[in-house]
Scaffold this motif. Sequence first.
Motif: not given
Length: 384
Positions: A340-351
């Motif tokens: 949640q803290l990473l928002g959209g980025y958190g939902y991707t496999r880039d992170f």
Amino acid sequence: MTFDLFTTTEDHEAIREAVRAVAEERIAPYAAEADEREEFPKASYDALVASDFHAPHVPEEYGGAGADALATCIVIEEVARVCASSSLIPAVNKLGSLPLMLAGDAALKTKYLTPLARGEAAFSYALSERDAGSDTASMRCRATADGDDWVLNGQKSWISNAGISDYYTVLAVTDPERKRGSNISAFVVEKSDAGFSFGAKEKKLGVKGSPTRELLFDQVRIPGDRLVGAPGEGLKIALRTLDHTRVTIAAQAVGIAQGALDHAVTYVKERKQFGKQIAEFQGIQFMLADMAMAVETARQMVYAAAAKSERGDDDLSFFGAAAKCYASDVAMRLTTDAVQLLGGYGYTRDFPLERMMRDAKITQIYEGTNQIQRVVMARALLKG
């Protein structure tokens, strides 16, 4: 029920520093690939063997590192911080071989713990079946006496590192006429045994780098000297094993949670919105504070339980179940918050956060679901 203090020594912290270096330099770079390809992380295994962290619990008399329960938890925690699948290498090696350490005779220990300590073989544990998960005593796998040997038939489900491990501690019914639960015995099965095979790899949500498969037994002949403990004592040995190894799953959960928190803290200090770092927003700070409190509480519970495991305290069953239950719930909640803290980025496999969230879920399930852990704790409390 008493709560005895524990302390980490300079040796414990030296182990943490050493394993963290190995994890960050030689395991973390392959974590995403192992997950993506659903392949056993051989590079991680080789790194752990080279540094003697693949099975640190094996006593020195068998060529092992002789790490105590707390040191073993620290190893698993630090590896899980970067790769949960890789942390199952030392965790499953302990789970599979601990029955021998608890109940095996001297010859059996020497035969199997020595190659494990050298990194020449790995160990898995086979208790659950398709219709005997939480209700382990209802297992149907049978071992029938034939002279000095035993003949094994049936199957086991949800076996971690199946196909990778060379040795398997297998629980089977040996006397169907005896009272339920007191008719089960434990055996060591070797990967090369005739009639022993594996099912297809399970398609899992997380820990994809650790293969999970069924074990299939078709007239597998087991020499009598591979019996672990006395006939009929298998379930008692299995439950004693889980009292100790639930603490290692709790350590894995703490490692996953700490890794997620580390990534979240780094991200919020770099990400800017509305002209300033999002770490400056009080709402974000409150989330981070709650996450850090939960991780540290879980860690202290794990270390206290590990100390009790090392001492063999009478209340280990309660503390092991409590540590596993609490730490795994924390890991699930905290990885979700980190995404949640990473928002959209958190939902991707880039992170790595989405992988950590998927990996965290299994810690609430294996080695006894958290509902079963609560049953274990309640029974301990009611016994007084």
